[in-house]
Design an enzyme around this catalytic site. Structure first.
Site, PDB file in Angstrom:
ATOM      1  CG  HIS A  23      -1.713  -1.214   1.410  1.00  0.00           C
ATOM      2  ND1 HIS A  23      -2.582  -1.685   0.464  1.00  0.00           N
ATOM      3  CD2 HIS A  23      -1.753  -2.093   2.436  1.00  0.00           C
ATOM      4  CE1 HIS A  23      -3.150  -2.804   0.900  1.00  0.00           C
ATOM      5  NE2 HIS A  23      -2.647  -3.070   2.087  1.00  0.00           N
TER       6      HIS A  23
ATOM      7  CD  GLU B 281      -2.948  -3.524   5.838  1.00  0.00           C
ATOM      8  OE1 GLU B 281      -3.942  -2.989   5.321  1.00  0.00           O
ATOM      9  OE2 GLU B 281      -2.425  -4.550   5.367  1.00  0.00           O
TER      10      GLU B 281
ATOM     11  CG  HIS C 124       1.030  -6.631   3.438  1.00  0.00           C
ATOM     12  ND1 HIS C 124       1.321  -5.385   2.928  1.00  0.00           N
ATOM     13  CD2 HIS C 124      -0.316  -6.771   3.336  1.00  0.00           C
ATOM     14  CE1 HIS C 124       0.189  -4.791   2.559  1.00  0.00           C
ATOM     15  NE2 HIS C 124      -0.817  -5.622   2.788  1.00  0.00           N
TER      16      HIS C 124
ATOM     17  NE  ARG D 228      -4.740  -8.713  -6.737  1.00  0.00           N
ATOM     18  CZ  ARG D 228      -5.813  -8.272  -7.391  1.00  0.00           C
ATOM     19  NH1 ARG D 228      -5.801  -8.161  -8.708  1.00  0.00           N
ATOM     20  NH2 ARG D 228      -6.904  -7.940  -6.731  1.00  0.00           N
TER      21      ARG D 228
END
Length: 326
Positions: free
Chosen positions: A107, A124, A182, A202
Site C-alpha cells: 500500500h 494497517e 505483505h 497487487r
C-alpha cells in the site's frame, strides 16, 4: 452531554465477496450470511460508496459521514479532528477471512497516495483471531530486494523467497506500515485496523485467474515506487501481553490499539478520541453510567463517540480497544 451520542453505536457491516473468502466470518459472528465467499466484513467504514450506517437506536439509518457533519469533534474527538479533519472517519475497521492465500501486495504512503489518488495512504494492523495449523503471515523482507531486482522477482514469483514468513497463531499482532510487502496466508481469520483507504497494489498472485478465467490484474509498475526496500525490515508478530492500563499493542500516528484479555475495563469518557471496541474473543457487555447495557456479540464492533461518558465493559474474551490519541 449530547444524549444521542451518550450510548454505544453499532453499525451494519458490509460483507464483501472475494475469490479467496469463505464462511469463517459468519461462524465468528454466529450468524448466517447469505453471500458466498465472504472475504471481508467492513465493520466501520467511510470509504466512498460503502459508508457505514447506524443499525439501531436513536441514530438508526444515519451514515457515518452525516454523523461527522452533524457532530464534528463531539463524534470523532479533538485529536482526530486536528490531525485529519472532520470530513471523513479516518479508520476502516474489518474482519478478513483468508480461506486461500491473499495476493502479495503493498500500500502507498500518504504522499504517494495523495499524488496519485487524492487519498490517504494505508498503514494497517492485524490481530490474528484464528489460524489453522500451518497458516502463514507474510510481511517485510527476510532477504534483500532492490528496486532494480523487483520487476523480475515479481514476474517469476521469486519474490516469495524475499518476503518474511511467519507462522500465524491466534493472538498475534502485526503492524504493517505503508510500503511493507505483505500477504495473509490461507486459513487465517484477521481483525484489521487501517487508514481509510482502499488502495492496494497487487504484486504477485500465484498465477490465479478471476471468475471469468482471466489473470488477475497486477500493479507491478505502480508498486515499484511504493515499496520500502530497506533491509532488514521484517515485521515480527507481537504477543498478546497488553491491557488498556499499559502502553498499547500498536501506537502510531494513525491509530492506537490496546488489548484486553477479558474481564472488566473502563473505556471512553475522553473528548480527545472516539473509542472502537472489537469483540474478537467472546461476547462483551457495555454498561453506561445510567446502568443501560449493550451486548456486543463475538465478531461484532461497537463505537463510543468522543462525547460519550465513561462506560464499563465486561469482556468474555479478547477485546480490541481502538482510539486515536497523542
Amino acid at each position: 452531554m449530547i444524549a444521542e451520542l451518550s450510548r454505544p453505536i453499532v453499525f451494519t457491516p458490509y460483507y464483501k465477496p472475494v475469490i479467496w473468502g469463505g464462511d469463517a466470518i459468519g461462524r465468528l459472528k454466529g450468524e448466517r450470511i447469505d453471500i458466498d465467499s465472504v472475504g471481508e466484513s467492513w465493520e466501520i467504514s467511510a470509504v466512498p460508496g460503502h459508508e457505514s450506517v447506524v443499525a439501531e437506536g436513536p441514530l438508526a439509518g444515519i451514515d457515518i459521514v452525516e454523523l461527522m457533519r452533524r457532530y464534528g469533534a463531539d463524534f470523532i474527538g479533538t485529536e482526530p479532528a486536528a490531525r485529519f479533519g472532520c470530513d471523513t472517519f479516518p479508520l476502516l475497521i474489518k474482519f478478513i477471512d483468508a480461506q486461500r492465500d491473499l495476493s502479495v501486495q503493498v500500500h502507498p504512503g500518504d504522499a504517494l497516495a495523495a499524488e496519485r489518488h487524492a487519498s490517504p495512504g494505508k498503514t494497517e494492523m492485524w490481530y490474528i483471531v484464528d489460524a489453522r495449523p500451518g497458516s502463514r503471515i507474510y510481511s517485510g523482507l527476510q532477504a534483500p530486494l532492490t528496486r532494480e531486482e523487483y520487476p523480475r522477482c515479481a514476474a517469476d514469483g521469486s519474490i516469495m523467497q524475499r518476503i518474511g514468513v511467519h507462522e500465524a497463531q491466534a493472538g498475534q499482532f502485526y503492524f504493517i506500515p505503508a510500503g511493507t510487502l505483505h500477504a495473509i496466508g490461507a486459513g487465517t481469520l484477521v481483525a484489521e485496523v487501517q487508514q481509510t483507504s482502499d488502495i492496494t497494489y497487487r504484486v504477485y498472485d500465484y498465477g490465479r485467474v478471476d471468475v471469468d478465467g482471466r489473470p488477475r490484474q497486477l500493479h507491478t509498475a505502480q508498486a515499484a515506487e511504493a515499496i520500502d526496500y530497506r533491509f532488514p525490515n521484517p515485521v515480527e508478530p507481537t504477543a498478546k501481553c497488553f491491557t488498556c492500563n499499559t502502553p498499547g499493542v500498536v501506537n502510531c500516528r494513525y491509530f492506537n490499539v490496546d488489548y484486553v484479555a477479558g474481564g472488566e475495563v473502563a473505556v471512553g469518557g475522553d473528548p480527545a478520541s472516539f473509542t472502537v471496541l472489537m469483540a474478537v474473543g467472546g461476547d462483551a457487555e457495555i454498561t453506561g453510567a445510567d446502568g443501560a447495557r449493550t451486548r456486543v456479540r463475538r465478531g461484532t464492533t461497537a463505537m463510543l463517540a468522543a462525547a460519550a461518558p465513561v462506560h464499563k465493559v465486561m469482556a468474555g474474551g479478547a477485546l480490541l480497544v481502538i482510539t486515536i490519541k497523542k
